[in-house]
Design an enzyme around this catalytic site. Structure first.
Site, PDB file in Angstrom:
ATOM      1  N   GLU A  22      -9.429   9.573 -14.097  1.00  0.00           N
ATOM      2  CA  GLU A  22      -8.233   9.336 -13.418  1.00  0.00           C
ATOM      3  C   GLU A  22      -8.653   8.951 -11.937  1.00  0.00           C
ATOM      4  OE1 GLU A  22      -4.762  11.761 -14.885  1.00  0.00           O
ATOM      5  OE2 GLU A  22      -6.647  13.063 -14.534  1.00  0.00           O
ATOM      6  N   TYR A  54      12.670   2.016   7.267  1.00  0.00           N
ATOM      7  CA  TYR A  54      12.113   2.338   6.122  1.00  0.00           C
ATOM      8  C   TYR A  54      10.615   1.774   5.767  1.00  0.00           C
ATOM      9  CZ  TYR A  54      14.837  -1.997   4.964  1.00  0.00           C
ATOM     10  OH  TYR A  54      15.577  -3.144   4.987  1.00  0.00           O
ATOM     11  N   GLU A  73       1.429  17.990  -7.059  1.00  0.00           N
ATOM     12  CA  GLU A  73       1.862  18.872  -6.211  1.00  0.00           C
ATOM     13  C   GLU A  73       1.431  18.765  -4.789  1.00  0.00           C
ATOM     14  OE1 GLU A  73       2.009  20.653 -10.223  1.00  0.00           O
ATOM     15  OE2 GLU A  73       0.722  19.417  -9.174  1.00  0.00           O
ATOM     16  N   LYS A  99       3.405  10.062 -12.124  1.00  0.00           N
ATOM     17  CA  LYS A  99       2.362   9.292 -12.993  1.00  0.00           C
ATOM     18  C   LYS A  99       2.873   8.703 -14.198  1.00  0.00           C
ATOM     19  CE  LYS A  99      -1.727  10.931 -12.864  1.00  0.00           C
ATOM     20  NZ  LYS A  99      -3.097  11.759 -13.068  1.00  0.00           N
TER      21      LYS A  99
END
Length: 120
Positions: A22, A54, A73, A99
């Site tokens: 990953e 934005y 996290e 994910k």
């Protein structure tokens, strides 16, 4: 009146994850962000300086997504802290970080974390 600014399902290719694969090849992620912010003055006077752009919000999220981490996290908390630091008058931040197609053997759209931040 309660007002907010949001980014909805912004897609990133980033290098977050516990597994070495990953971190090497990366994966696709989706970020949704809702920022509680009083933009009534901007709505009344049509002046960008009285609100949060934005586009600027996106740049903060993008910068944090570019920093590899093992845990979502950790990434999510960094995003919330960076947004709150940049715009201290924010009332709330709701962040969802997923994910897409995570490597866990399940056929799913995504898995991830959410944070609800209240500025006291």
């Amino acid at each position: 009146m309660k007002t907010s600014i949001f980014l909805d399902d912004v897609r990133f290719h980033a290098f977050h994850g516990v597994m070495p694969q990953e971190r090497a090849v990366g994966a696709d992620f989706t970020v949704s962000l809702n920022v509680g912010y009083d933009f009534v003055k901007a709505a009344e006077n049509d002046d960008l300086t009285d609100t949060i752009s934005y586009a600027d919000l996106y740049e903060v999220v993008k910068a944090e997504m570019e920093k590899p981490s093992q845990l979502l996290e950790h990434v999510a908390l960094r995003i919330v802290k960076a947004v709150a630091a940049r715009w201290p008058r924010i009332d709330t931040i709701d962040l969802r970080l997923a994910k897409d197609n995570p490597p866990m053997g399940a056929d799913c759209k995504g898995a991830g974390v959410e944070i609800h931040y209240i500025n006291k």
